[in-house]
Design a protein around this motif. Structure first.
Motif, PDB file in Angstrom:
ATOM      1  N   ASP A  45     -30.211  89.644  35.443  1.00  0.00           N
ATOM      2  CA  ASP A  45     -31.304  88.774  36.196  1.00  0.00           C
ATOM      3  C   ASP A  45     -31.708  88.099  34.995  1.00  0.00           C
ATOM      4  N   ARG A  46     -31.915  86.777  34.793  1.00  0.00           N
ATOM      5  CA  ARG A  46     -32.605  86.344  33.915  1.00  0.00           C
ATOM      6  C   ARG A  46     -33.703  85.379  34.028  1.00  0.00           C
ATOM      7  N   ARG A  47     -34.735  85.119  33.500  1.00  0.00           N
ATOM      8  CA  ARG A  47     -35.946  84.247  33.723  1.00  0.00           C
ATOM      9  C   ARG A  47     -36.170  83.442  32.614  1.00  0.00           C
ATOM     10  N   ALA A  48     -37.062  82.592  32.757  1.00  0.00           N
ATOM     11  CA  ALA A  48     -37.080  81.680  31.755  1.00  0.00           C
ATOM     12  C   ALA A  48     -38.298  81.986  30.774  1.00  0.00           C
ATOM     13  N   VAL A  49     -38.252  81.540  29.755  1.00  0.00           N
ATOM     14  CA  VAL A  49     -39.112  82.032  28.434  1.00  0.00           C
ATOM     15  C   VAL A  49     -39.908  80.487  28.098  1.00  0.00           C
ATOM     16  N   PRO A  50     -40.894  80.216  28.452  1.00  0.00           N
ATOM     17  CA  PRO A  50     -41.713  79.051  27.852  1.00  0.00           C
ATOM     18  C   PRO A  50     -41.742  79.317  26.484  1.00  0.00           C
ATOM     19  N   ILE A  51     -41.638  78.243  25.668  1.00  0.00           N
ATOM     20  CA  ILE A  51     -41.848  77.963  24.190  1.00  0.00           C
ATOM     21  C   ILE A  51     -42.226  76.631  24.042  1.00  0.00           C
ATOM     22  N   SER A  52     -43.205  76.288  23.283  1.00  0.00           N
ATOM     23  CA  SER A  52     -43.660  75.078  23.071  1.00  0.00           C
ATOM     24  C   SER A  52     -43.510  74.738  21.514  1.00  0.00           C
ATOM     25  N   ARG A  53     -43.275  73.538  21.173  1.00  0.00           N
ATOM     26  CA  ARG A  53     -43.088  72.864  19.863  1.00  0.00           C
ATOM     27  C   ARG A  53     -43.841  73.389  18.898  1.00  0.00           C
ATOM     28  N   GLN A  54     -45.214  73.473  19.514  1.00  0.00           N
ATOM     29  CA  GLN A  54     -46.414  73.857  18.507  1.00  0.00           C
ATOM     30  C   GLN A  54     -46.192  75.220  18.134  1.00  0.00           C
ATOM     31  N   GLU A  55     -45.672  76.138  18.988  1.00  0.00           N
ATOM     32  CA  GLU A  55     -45.439  77.772  18.501  1.00  0.00           C
ATOM     33  C   GLU A  55     -44.274  77.733  17.451  1.00  0.00           C
ATOM     34  N   VAL A  56     -43.399  76.955  17.663  1.00  0.00           N
ATOM     35  CA  VAL A  56     -42.170  77.033  16.684  1.00  0.00           C
ATOM     36  C   VAL A  56     -43.044  76.240  15.319  1.00  0.00           C
ATOM     37  N   SER A  57     -43.703  75.129  15.424  1.00  0.00           N
ATOM     38  CA  SER A  57     -44.332  74.703  14.272  1.00  0.00           C
ATOM     39  C   SER A  57     -45.228  75.447  13.482  1.00  0.00           C
ATOM     40  N   GLU A  58     -45.875  76.393  14.421  1.00  0.00           N
ATOM     41  CA  GLU A  58     -46.988  77.361  13.735  1.00  0.00           C
ATOM     42  C   GLU A  58     -46.189  78.408  12.921  1.00  0.00           C
ATOM     43  N   MET A  59     -45.153  78.918  13.439  1.00  0.00           N
ATOM     44  CA  MET A  59     -44.196  79.922  12.999  1.00  0.00           C
ATOM     45  C   MET A  59     -43.519  79.424  11.930  1.00  0.00           C
ATOM     46  N   ALA A  60     -43.198  78.252  11.917  1.00  0.00           N
ATOM     47  CA  ALA A  60     -42.451  77.355  10.664  1.00  0.00           C
ATOM     48  C   ALA A  60     -43.566  77.555   9.414  1.00  0.00           C
ATOM     49  N   GLY A  61     -44.750  77.250   9.909  1.00  0.00           N
ATOM     50  CA  GLY A  61     -45.667  77.277   8.709  1.00  0.00           C
ATOM     51  C   GLY A  61     -45.892  78.526   8.012  1.00  0.00           C
ATOM     52  N   TYR A  62     -45.961  79.574   8.921  1.00  0.00           N
ATOM     53  CA  TYR A  62     -45.902  81.170   8.658  1.00  0.00           C
ATOM     54  C   TYR A  62     -44.989  81.351   7.649  1.00  0.00           C
ATOM     55  N   TYR A  63     -43.755  81.133   7.901  1.00  0.00           N
ATOM     56  CA  TYR A  63     -42.558  81.165   7.197  1.00  0.00           C
ATOM     57  C   TYR A  63     -42.433  80.371   6.005  1.00  0.00           C
ATOM     58  N   GLU A  64     -43.332  79.479   5.777  1.00  0.00           N
ATOM     59  CA  GLU A  64     -43.345  78.396   4.739  1.00  0.00           C
ATOM     60  C   GLU A  64     -42.043  77.549   4.870  1.00  0.00           C
ATOM     61  N   VAL A  65     -41.751  77.159   6.164  1.00  0.00           N
ATOM     62  CA  VAL A  65     -40.430  76.323   6.141  1.00  0.00           C
ATOM     63  C   VAL A  65     -41.125  74.714   6.551  1.00  0.00           C
ATOM     64  N   ASP A  66     -40.582  73.864   5.582  1.00  0.00           N
ATOM     65  CA  ASP A  66     -41.421  72.362   5.737  1.00  0.00           C
ATOM     66  C   ASP A  66     -40.314  71.915   6.782  1.00  0.00           C
ATOM     67  N   GLU A  67     -41.304  71.476   8.077  1.00  0.00           N
ATOM     68  CA  GLU A  67     -40.431  70.782   9.071  1.00  0.00           C
ATOM     69  C   GLU A  67     -39.787  69.484   8.774  1.00  0.00           C
ATOM     70  N   ALA A  68     -40.527  68.865   7.815  1.00  0.00           N
ATOM     71  CA  ALA A  68     -39.780  67.641   7.405  1.00  0.00           C
ATOM     72  C   ALA A  68     -38.508  67.580   6.711  1.00  0.00           C
ATOM     73  N   THR A  69     -38.440  68.543   5.823  1.00  0.00           N
ATOM     74  CA  THR A  69     -37.468  68.667   4.842  1.00  0.00           C
ATOM     75  C   THR A  69     -36.280  69.613   5.331  1.00  0.00           C
ATOM     76  N   GLU A  70     -36.593  70.409   6.022  1.00  0.00           N
ATOM     77  CA  GLU A  70     -35.718  71.547   6.333  1.00  0.00           C
ATOM     78  C   GLU A  70     -35.716  72.057   8.032  1.00  0.00           C
ATOM     79  N   CYS A  71     -35.753  70.784   8.600  1.00  0.00           N
ATOM     80  CA  CYS A  71     -35.301  70.975   9.971  1.00  0.00           C
ATOM     81  C   CYS A  71     -33.953  71.812  10.372  1.00  0.00           C
TER      82      CYS A  71
END
Length: 142
Positions: A45-71
């Motif tokens: 059985d599976r359920r939905a896991v909500p994840i926002s664009r902001q969460e990914v963006s914040e984690m990208a910042g944490y891991y020093e991933v530049d969203e504009a150049t390293e999409c």
């Protein structure tokens, strides 16, 4: 920062689980989005896991991933957000409300998330495969 983000994500998941259970009781069906296994339900059985664009963006910042150049790295960052804590770890809050991680097998604790090194290495490997280092580029120039 990752610890606080993960604690917030865990709280959001608990709220979503409660809402999902209520919807199922009310007969309103399941929600959409990403999927994750839920050990409380029937096997498979599976359920939905909500994840926002902001969460990914914040984690990208944490891991020093530049969203504009390293999409191309963002799907991997999204995986890091959704990745569960290893089974032998428990997240515990200190008296100031800051999370740390207790390893129930080794009886040790640490402040850094147990998977931070793993995700940094995976992101670094993918980054290297997508963008050869300056040294590799320069060796072929005349």
């Amino acid at each position: 920062y990752r610890q606080k983000l993960m604690a917030e994500k865990r709280r959001q998941l608990e709220v979503e689980q409660a809402a999902q259970q209520q919807r199922e009781l009310d007969g309103l069906g399941q929600s959409g989005g990403g999927w994750a296994d839920d050990s409380m339900d029937e096997p498979g059985d599976r359920r939905a896991v909500p994840i926002s664009r902001q969460e990914v963006s914040e984690m990208a910042g944490y891991y020093e991933v530049d969203e504009a150049t390293e999409c191309a790295l963002l799907p991997l960052v999204r995986e890091a957000v959704l990745c569960p804590l290893p089974w032998m770890y428990q997240e515990v809050l200190d008296r100031n409300g800051n999370p740390y991680y207790y390893n129930t097998v080794t009886d040790t604790s640490q402040r850094e998330h147990p998977l931070d090194e793993y995700w940094r290495e995976k992101i670094g490997d993918l980054r290297t495969s997508l963008h050869p280092s300056a040294h590799q580029q320069n060796q072929w120039q005349i």
